[in-house]
Design an enzyme around this catalytic site. Sequence first.
Site, PDB file in Angstrom:
ATOM      1  N   SER A  47       0.699  -1.430   0.029  1.00 36.87           N
ATOM      2  CA  SER A  47      -0.191  -0.188   0.073  1.00 36.87           C
ATOM      3  C   SER A  47       0.842   1.161  -0.049  1.00 36.87           C
ATOM      4  CB  SER A  47      -0.867  -0.088   1.228  1.00 36.87           C
ATOM      5  OG  SER A  47       0.020   0.022   2.432  1.00 36.87           O
ATOM      6  N   HIS A  48       2.019   1.283   0.371  1.00 37.95           N
ATOM      7  CA  HIS A  48       3.048   2.318   0.406  1.00 37.95           C
ATOM      8  C   HIS A  48       4.336   2.376  -0.758  1.00 37.95           C
ATOM      9  CE1 HIS A  48       0.621   3.071   4.068  1.00 37.95           C
ATOM     10  NE2 HIS A  48       1.117   4.438   3.787  1.00 37.95           N
ATOM     11  N   GLU A 188      -4.841   0.588   1.883  1.00 37.58           N
ATOM     12  CA  GLU A 188      -5.471  -0.815   1.694  1.00 37.58           C
ATOM     13  C   GLU A 188      -6.711  -1.008   1.003  1.00 37.58           C
ATOM     14  OE1 GLU A 188      -3.906  -3.730   2.209  1.00 37.58           O
ATOM     15  OE2 GLU A 188      -2.226  -2.898   3.093  1.00 37.58           O
ATOM     16  N   PRO A 306       6.411  -7.018  15.873  1.00 37.35           N
ATOM     17  CA  PRO A 306       6.297  -6.133  14.716  1.00 37.35           C
ATOM     18  C   PRO A 306       7.316  -6.086  13.653  1.00 37.35           C
ATOM     19  CG  PRO A 306       5.388  -5.072  16.641  1.00 37.35           C
ATOM     20  CD  PRO A 306       6.442  -6.379  17.203  1.00 37.35           C
TER      21      PRO A 306
END
Length: 337
Positions: A47-48, A188, A306
Site C-alpha cells: 500500500s506504500h 489498503e 512487529p
Amino acid sequence: MSETITLSLEEAKSLSLTVLQHHGYSQAHADAIMRSVLAAQRDECHSHGLYRLINCVEAARNGAVNTHAQPSIVDQAPGVLRIDAHQGCSLLSFEMGKPLLAEKARQSGLAALAINNCFHFSALWPEVEALSSEGLVAIAMTPTHAFVAPAGGVAPLLGTNPIAFSWPRPGGSPYTFDFATSVVARGEIELHRRAGKDIPDHWAMDAEANPTTDPVAALAGAMRTFGGYKGSALSTMIELLAGPLIGDVFGHETQAANAEQTGKPFHGELILALSPDAFLGEHAAQHLEHAEALFDRILGQGARLPSQRRFEARQNSLRNGVTLPKTLVDELKALVS
C-alpha cells in the site's frame, strides 16, 4: 489469479525515478521519494510501495505539490529543529533534517523535528528505522486528510493518523511498528478497489453510516478507528502533536489534491529522537541488552515481533527482486509513454 511481474530492485528504482522526473519532480525530490517507495515495495508493504507513485503523479498534475521546493531549516532550540517544506514532499525535508536531529538528540537526550507545510504520502517506518540504525530510539507521527470518523461518530473528521516507533537492537533488525490509527491504512482499501475485492465490514461505513464491504462505498464514507475509543483518542493525540503543537493544521483543515486544483494537501509531521547514550551514559549497552530479554520472552511464547514478516520479505526481495501486479507496472509505464 491476477498476472504479476517481477522486477529487480534496480529496475524498480529506475522505473520510479523515470516516472517522477517525467512528471516534474526535481532530482532531489525524486531520489527521496524513490527511496521511500522502493523500501516499502522491497518489504512487501504494497500500500506504500510503487503504487504510491500514481498519487505523486496526480499531485504534480493537479498542482498540489511543489516538485522543486527547497526546504528551509530553522534551528529553533537546543532540542527542536523546524523545517518548512514549502509545499514540497516531506521526504526530502526529513532527509535534510535527519543529521541535525540526530546530533541534537545525542547532545540533549531528546530532540524533535517538526516538518511544516508538507505534502505527505509515505510510510513512516523508513524514517524511524533510519534513526534507529544510528542507535537512536525514534517516534514519528502525522495527521492525514479527514477520512475517519471518531469512535461513536458517523462522519469523517480525523485522519488515518499513523504513528511509528523504532528501537535499536544490538546485532539485529530494530523493533519497529508503524500503523494507522484507523482499522486499516486507506491505501489498503484503495488496493481492494483496484483489485475488485470486498473489504471486511468493520473497516468502514458508507455515506449513510452503514457498515459496508464495498471499497468504493467505504472511500465515499468514513473509515473506523482501531480499538474503538482507544484508537480514537490516540488519533486525536496525533492531530494535536503534529498539528497545533508544531504550528500546523488539523487533518480536517486539509483537502486532497483534485483536478480543479483547489486541494490543500499540506500539513505537518513530528519526529522525535531519543539517545540511549545520553540517557544512560556508559551503561547504555547494558540496558539495551536488557531490553532483549523482553523480545526473547515475546518470541518464546510463539508470538512474533512487529515488522518480523517485513524483515523476512526484505531478504527475499534482496535475493529475488519485487513482484507487482502486471496492471500496476503497465500503468506506471504508461505514465511515461
